[in-house]
Design an enzyme around this catalytic site. Structure first.
Site, PDB file in Angstrom:
ATOM      1  N   CYS A  48       0.994  -1.413   0.203  1.00  0.00           N
ATOM      2  CA  CYS A  48       0.076   0.068  -0.110  1.00  0.00           C
ATOM      3  C   CYS A  48       1.315   1.359  -0.065  1.00  0.00           C
ATOM      4  O   CYS A  48       1.785   1.647   0.722  1.00  0.00           O
ATOM      5  CB  CYS A  48      -0.611  -0.164   1.617  1.00  0.00           C
ATOM      6  SG  CYS A  48      -2.078   1.248   1.434  1.00  0.00           S
ATOM      7  N   CYS A  51       0.358   3.336   3.753  1.00  0.00           N
ATOM      8  CA  CYS A  51       0.752   2.814   5.087  1.00  0.00           C
ATOM      9  C   CYS A  51       2.327   1.730   4.749  1.00  0.00           C
ATOM     10  O   CYS A  51       2.635   1.702   5.430  1.00  0.00           O
ATOM     11  CB  CYS A  51      -0.483   2.165   5.651  1.00  0.00           C
ATOM     12  SG  CYS A  51      -0.711   0.840   4.539  1.00  0.00           S
ATOM     13  N   CYS A  97      -7.309  -1.436   2.168  1.00  0.00           N
ATOM     14  CA  CYS A  97      -6.262  -1.708   2.699  1.00  0.00           C
ATOM     15  C   CYS A  97      -6.795  -2.345   3.989  1.00  0.00           C
ATOM     16  O   CYS A  97      -7.353  -1.144   4.570  1.00  0.00           O
ATOM     17  CB  CYS A  97      -4.743  -1.120   2.476  1.00  0.00           C
ATOM     18  SG  CYS A  97      -3.458  -1.131   4.270  1.00  0.00           S
ATOM     19  N   CYS A 100      -5.118   0.325   6.583  1.00  0.00           N
ATOM     20  CA  CYS A 100      -5.309   2.519   6.939  1.00  0.00           C
ATOM     21  C   CYS A 100      -6.572   2.499   6.084  1.00  0.00           C
ATOM     22  O   CYS A 100      -6.920   3.844   6.311  1.00  0.00           O
ATOM     23  CB  CYS A 100      -3.693   2.886   5.829  1.00  0.00           C
ATOM     24  SG  CYS A 100      -3.859   2.776   4.123  1.00  0.00           S
ATOM     25  N   CYS A 122      -8.589  -5.922  -9.086  1.00  0.00           N
ATOM     26  CA  CYS A 122      -7.919  -4.329 -10.143  1.00  0.00           C
ATOM     27  C   CYS A 122      -7.736  -3.445  -9.967  1.00  0.00           C
ATOM     28  O   CYS A 122      -8.787  -2.593  -8.868  1.00  0.00           O
ATOM     29  CB  CYS A 122      -9.274  -4.267 -11.722  1.00  0.00           C
ATOM     30  SG  CYS A 122      -9.294  -3.263 -12.559  1.00  0.00           S
TER      31      CYS A 122
END
Length: 136
Positions: A48, A51, A97, A100, A122
């Protein structure tokens, strides 16, 4: 919902570029075919961008020719969370995510891809940060 990584809106804006903020924190979508991660075949892990939580392995990435990086599975089921999305007048499954709460993209099923899961995560390339494998 509480997340492991929580920041104020001002903190996210200071950390992320305007385009990253739009996608990750406001649920936007980058333009298709605009990010090199879609076709990059380098071995490593995608995390991510907001984070740093590791989300997808390059081994689960495939060429779906959809305009965005596509994966058939996250590293582990608890790395992402799923939210029902009815924003386009139809039901889709948003992927965020789990660390976060940042928007990553959407997951689709039953499209007939020759993958172990028949799923296509996707994911916006701008939402990811790539780390090449040490032995690559």
């Amino acid at each position: 919902m509480g997340y492991e990584v929580e920041k104020s809106d001002d903190q996210w804006r200071a950390q992320l570029s305007a385009a990253e903020y739009h996608v990750l924190r406001r649920g936007g979508t980058e333009q298709p075919f605009s990010h090199p991660y879609e076709t990059d075949t380098t071995v490593g892990v995608y995390a991510c961008r907001a984070c740093g939580a590791e989300l997808f392995a390059s081994e689960t990435k495939f060429d779906a020719q959809c305009g965005w990086p596509a994966f058939y599975s996250p590293l582990a089921g608890d790395r992402v969370e799923y939210i029902e999305d009815r924003s386009l007048g139809r039901v889709r499954t948003e992927v965020r995510c789990a660390s976060c709460g940042s928007h990553l993209g959407h997951v689709f099923e039953g499209e007939g891809f020759d993958t172990p899961t028949d799923q296509r995560y996707c994911i916006n390339g701008i939402a990811l940060k790539f780390s090449q494998a040490d032995d690559a």
